[in-house]
Design an enzyme around this catalytic site. Structure first.
Site, mmCIF file in Angstrom:
data_model
loop_
_atom_site.group_PDB
_atom_site.id
_atom_site.type_symbol
_atom_site.label_atom_id
_atom_site.label_comp_id
_atom_site.label_asym_id
_atom_site.label_seq_id
_atom_site.Cartn_x
_atom_site.Cartn_y
_atom_site.Cartn_z
ATOM 1 N N ARG A 246 7.782 1.771 -24.233
ATOM 2 C CA ARG A 246 6.804 2.245 -23.384
ATOM 3 C C ARG A 246 5.554 1.327 -23.725
ATOM 4 N NH1 ARG A 246 10.104 4.102 -21.065
ATOM 5 N NH2 ARG A 246 10.177 6.368 -19.961
ATOM 6 N N GLU A 275 2.904 -1.279 -14.008
ATOM 7 C CA GLU A 275 4.249 -1.636 -13.515
ATOM 8 C C GLU A 275 3.985 -1.150 -11.973
ATOM 9 O OE1 GLU A 275 7.548 -0.062 -15.610
ATOM 10 O OE2 GLU A 275 6.676 -0.732 -17.756
ATOM 11 N N HIS A 295 11.203 -4.344 -16.773
ATOM 12 C CA HIS A 295 11.819 -2.756 -16.982
ATOM 13 C C HIS A 295 13.016 -2.343 -16.433
ATOM 14 C CE1 HIS A 295 9.830 1.407 -17.464
ATOM 15 N NE2 HIS A 295 10.977 1.402 -18.265
#
Length: 346
Positions: A246, A275, A295
């Protein structure tokens, strides 16, 4: 429930953020046969747009943390009865769900790591140390070799956080002939030592001694910003910092500043403060010593089959009147509970 069986109660199901329209192609999607399913392939954070899209939804499927679901949205969804997802649920206002009678189901998959995420971590390590993206770009532009990479064998791999994914990555590092150092909670350090890995003398020592440092820590209030300028600036100029966990684990702005100052010398990232990251002017995307992926740690067909089989099982269980993996169980006895009930049989 198999694909050819009618559900106890048909639901209107909404699925957000399926960027590549993948879910309809999964075998487990058949678990939703008999329900009405609407899939959106784009992303929006606009509450007005989301409220319109979800106005008729009985059940909402979330793909990890791509969309936050908070009270301002939930208060505008009077038909919503279930949110079904997998893994951590910090992006969901669970208290608001309980107040409104909405069940939140999330299988926390405590029994196994995400091997997809562990493999992506190792792919980033190899890509960075051998400068694979740069070499590919060099050939694509009509040139030949553009740099000299680094061998991993006999170097030190630092694991910050020895959970399920961290343990899997440690195994990959050992298989490549690397010395593995670990810094984690006392319980995890004991588990790492039992598996033959060396505990670091301190968190600072992990960053100072390792040639590669990889983060595998859960993001909770106590771990937000747990990696700061002091840790990053203590890394070797030749070292690689990897974050597939993260972005919030790193103090805002600290990594960009550290990279500009030459310690560490490289970074590989799969997670970002904002994001999806579409801003091509973001400094991380413009650095030649940084490898960035969007991601994709969990984005494999095999991982999707595993995750969404669980998510769809939660929906079919709810439709039959027997919710599973409920993270707000008090809602089941609440007067506001909107849950489906078992069909009355004659």
């Amino acid at each position: 429930m198999t694909g050819d069986q009618a559900p106890e109660q048909a639901l209107n199901i909404a699925i957000l953020d399926d960027y590549l329209d993948t879910l309809r192609t999964l075998q487990c999607f058949r678990k939703l046969d008999g329900h009405a399913v609407r899939v959106w392939n784009d992303h929006t954070d606009d509450v007005d747009v989301l409220a319109g899209r979800l106005a008729d939804a009985d059940a909402l499927v979330l793909i990890r943390e791509r969309t936050a679901v908070r009270a301002p949205l939930l208060d505008r969804l009077p038909k919503l009865r279930l949110i079904s997802q997998r893994s951590a649920f910090r992006h969901i206002d669970v208290d608001a769900c309980s107040r409104l009678g909405i069940v939140v189901s999330s299988n926390l998959h405590a029994g196994a790591p995400s091997y997809a995420a562990a493999e992506l971590t190792w792919a980033l390590v190899l890509a960075s140390m051998r400068q694979i993206p740069q070499q590919v770009a060099s050939m694509a532009s009509g040139h030949w070799q553009c740099a000299v990479g680094h061998t991993l064998r006999d170097k030190t791999f630092g694991i910050f956080g020895f959970g399920r994914i961290g343990a899997a990555v440690a195994g990959y590092a050992a298989a490549f002939g690397m010395k593995v150092l670990v810094w984690s909670s006392p319980e995890s350090l004991a588990r790492a030592a039992a598996q033959g890995y060396m505990p670091a003398a301190s968190k600072r020592a992990l960053f100072e001694d390792a040639d590669v440092v990889s983060l595998h820590v859960r993001l909770v209030p106590a771990t937000r910003g747990i990696v700061g300028a002091a840790e990053l600036s203590s890394m070797k100029p030749s070292a690689l910092f990897v974050n597939t966990s993260r972005a919030g684990l790193v103090e805002p702005g600290a990594l960009v500043s550290a990279l500009r100052n030459g310690r560490p010398g490289m970074a590989a990232l799969d997670v970002y403060d904002n994001e999806p990251l579409f801003d091509v002017s973001d400094p991380l995307l413009g650095m030649s010593n940084v490898v960035c992926t969007p991601h994709i740690g969990y984005v494999t067909r095999e991982e999707f089959e595993l995750q969404f089989s669980d998510i769809f099982d939660q929906i079919t269980a709810f439709a039959s009147g027997a919710p599973i993996n409920v993270v707000n169980p008090d809602v089941l006895d609440s007067p506001s509970y909107r849950g489906a009930r078992p069909a009355q049989r004659s």
